[in-house]
Design a protein around this motif. Structure first.
Motif, PDB file in Angstrom:
ATOM      1  N   LYS A 286      -1.383  -5.237   3.489  1.00 27.64           N
ATOM      2  CA  LYS A 286      -0.645  -5.515   2.344  1.00 27.64           C
ATOM      3  C   LYS A 286       0.773  -4.831   2.472  1.00 27.64           C
ATOM      4  CE  LYS A 286      -1.163  -6.310  -2.573  1.00 27.64           C
ATOM      5  NZ  LYS A 286      -2.060  -6.002  -3.625  1.00 27.64           N
ATOM      6  N   ASP A 287       0.628  -3.234   2.577  1.00 26.98           N
ATOM      7  CA  ASP A 287       1.915  -2.706   2.544  1.00 26.98           C
ATOM      8  C   ASP A 287       2.692  -2.890   3.794  1.00 26.98           C
ATOM      9  OD1 ASP A 287       0.883  -1.088   0.545  1.00 26.98           O
ATOM     10  OD2 ASP A 287       0.002   0.420   1.722  1.00 26.98           O
ATOM     11  N   ALA A 288       2.007  -3.422   4.953  1.00 29.29           N
ATOM     12  CA  ALA A 288       2.897  -3.833   6.223  1.00 29.29           C
ATOM     13  C   ALA A 288       3.822  -5.177   5.698  1.00 29.29           C
ATOM     14  CB  ALA A 288       2.178  -4.042   7.308  1.00 29.29           C
ATOM     15  N   GLN A 289       3.089  -6.094   5.076  1.00 27.82           N
ATOM     16  CA  GLN A 289       3.828  -7.136   4.527  1.00 27.82           C
ATOM     17  C   GLN A 289       4.977  -6.866   3.742  1.00 27.82           C
ATOM     18  OE1 GLN A 289       1.352 -10.268   3.035  1.00 27.82           O
ATOM     19  NE2 GLN A 289       2.913 -11.633   2.446  1.00 27.82           N
ATOM     20  N   SER A 290       4.612  -6.064   2.532  1.00 22.08           N
ATOM     21  CA  SER A 290       5.617  -5.780   1.736  1.00 22.08           C
ATOM     22  C   SER A 290       6.844  -4.919   2.242  1.00 22.08           C
ATOM     23  CB  SER A 290       5.000  -4.614   0.669  1.00 22.08           C
ATOM     24  OG  SER A 290       5.890  -4.319  -0.382  1.00 22.08           O
ATOM     25  N   ASP A 291       6.474  -4.234   3.333  1.00 20.78           N
ATOM     26  CA  ASP A 291       7.642  -3.403   4.072  1.00 20.78           C
ATOM     27  C   ASP A 291       8.426  -4.431   4.770  1.00 20.78           C
ATOM     28  OD1 ASP A 291       6.767  -1.022   3.072  1.00 20.78           O
ATOM     29  OD2 ASP A 291       5.659  -0.678   4.710  1.00 20.78           O
TER      30      ASP A 291
ATOM     31  N   GLY B 103      -5.492  -2.994   2.705  1.00 20.03           N
ATOM     32  CA  GLY B 103      -4.568  -2.019   2.162  1.00 20.03           C
ATOM     33  C   GLY B 103      -2.951  -1.799   3.163  1.00 20.03           C
ATOM     34  N   GLU B 104      -3.656  -1.517   4.389  1.00 17.67           N
ATOM     35  CA  GLU B 104      -2.470  -1.461   5.405  1.00 17.67           C
ATOM     36  C   GLU B 104      -1.801  -2.730   5.512  1.00 17.67           C
ATOM     37  OE1 GLU B 104      -4.001   0.547   8.531  1.00 17.67           O
ATOM     38  OE2 GLU B 104      -4.904   2.447   7.596  1.00 17.67           O
TER      39      GLU B 104
END
Length: 418
Positions: A276-281, A273-274
């Motif tokens: 995926k969020d980092a890639q999105s950011d 999850g983290e």
């Protein structure tokens, strides 16, 4: 004129035959479905299928995938039967039809050229069945020949055969009766050089028996492919040209420069999850930074960031580095909770890493058997396995329109395995 507004030259009628597994395999074109880009009437024994392939003249805008649909349909008249039910006609595809369509879809899909985005449909119609020869593998052979005879770009041909092992002897394309007595029931699909797909089941067959079956199948596949090439050599086939959208070189260079070493840092994050969020950011940050120089290029930038992510991930795997920190021979943590639901006949919650499966079992009576009215015979099923893959299981939001083909296919694999 076809529906795209373009006229098609009438194909001349061609008919050729070969011997395959002690029966005659015949291919015909120019006989039926003459308005299609490519059509094949295939006969094996007294089983007849019609395969028609078509593709739109222009690509669909805004698609980042190849819009291919493969349909396999059986009609009651093929076996001299009238469909049951009030309306006395066929309804939605049966499980058997869905599985047959997937059997053709999977091996042909990767062989379309990269960047081809014209909507393509393949229709496999079972017109006649001798109730001896299964038609599912014939659909793949017919589709390959139809695509080869059309103007649709495709990197074929391929072929598919079924292999059985009856009384310790390999049987090519066994009949339904032979399949019942067979130790092996596998479908092998391939091209001239290699095997593309294997699907099937066996009754505790040895590795040597399976390997021999695959090798035996590939010899027959080569013969069928040679036959297809000879068949298509008499046709004047000119494959259509199509444009592949190119990403601006400056946009690609600037995007990679903006990513820098940060993708490598993201891949060090072990929590899914983290990560995926980092890639999105990172993606949103790059889009914002490049907005002035490259306006309205959000979609292309997202593709480039995703491509870089996959490239870095693959590079790490080749170095023996896994994204979640595990060793190459280390499996994810496994846990099992039995009796998870209080009122079911049986239940368990199986967890491996971040993947979970909730399993339930229900014991019914004789009256709960499933009655299957198939054109190749009627039978009852006393064991059924249903597989469900809801969108929330991967944290996504999708329209849930009922059972998907993937759910049918995966459920069938699990059912046969158990």
């Amino acid at each position: 004129m076809n529906k795209e507004g373009k006229s098609r030259k009438m194909k001349k009628e061609i008919k050729k035959s070969m011997e395959l597994g002690g029966r005659t395999l015949t291919l015909e074109t120019g006989t039926m479905a003459r308005q299609s880009a490519g059509s094949i009437l295939l006969t094996y024994g007294e089983t007849v299928i019609l395969v028609a392939v078509n593709a739109s003249s222009s690509p669909r805008e805004g698609l980042d995938f190849f819009p291919l649909s493969v349909e396999y349909r059986e009609r009651g008249y093929a076996a001299g039967k009238i469909p049951g039910g009030y309306f006395k006609r066929e309804g939605r595809p049966t499980e058997k039809e869905i599985l047959a369509a997937r059997l053709t879809d999977r091996p042909i899909r990767p062989l379309f050229p990269e960047g081809f985005r014209c909507e393509t449909q393949i229709f496999i119609n079972l017109l006649s069945t001798d109730q001896e020869n299964p038609a599912d593998t014939l659909g793949t052979v017919g589709t390959s020949a139809a695509l080869m005879s059309s103007d649709i770009p495709w990197n074929g041909p391929i072929a598919a055969v079924r292999i059985g092992l009856v009384n310790d002897k390999m049987v090519l394309n066994p009949t339904y009766e032979q399949i019942v007595d067979s130790k092996i029931d596998i479908v092998v699909t391939g091209n001239e050089e290699s095997v593309i797909m294997i699907e099937g089941e066996s009754k505790e067959a040895s590795e040597d028996e399976i390997l021999s079956a695959v090798q035996y199948a590939h010899e027959a596949i080569r013969d069928i492919i040679k036959f297809q090439k000879e068949f298509c050599s008499e046709l004047s086939i000119e494959k259509r040209e199509f444009d592949i959208s190119q990403i601006d070189a400056d946009l690609e260079t600037k995007t990679i420069e903006n990513i820098g070493s940060r993708m490598a840092d993201i891949l060090k994050i072990q929590d899914k999850g983290e990560r995926k969020d980092a890639q999105s950011d990172l993606t949103n940050e790059i889009i914002e930074a490049m907005e002035e120089e490259f306006p309205e290029q959000d979609g292309e930038i997202r593709k480039l960031v995703t491509a870089q992510y996959k490239k870095e991930l693959r590079s790490n795997i080749l170095k023996g580095i896994r994204v979640d920190g595990r060793a190459m021979d280390e499996i994810r943590p496994i846990s099992i909770k039995l009796g998870f639901l209080p009122r079911t006949h049986g239940s368990s919650l199986f967890t491996r890493g971040e993947t979970q499966s909730l399993c339930t079992i229900t014991l019914g009576s004789k009256s709960d058997e499933q009655y299957v009215d198939d054109i190749d015979g009627e039978f009852k099923k006393k064991y059924m396995l249903h597989y469900n893959f809801p969108p929330f299981s991967v944290g996504e939001i999708k329209r849930y329109l009922g059972l998907s083909r993937r759910e049918v296919g995966h459920g069938n694999l699990a059912e046969r395995a158990l």
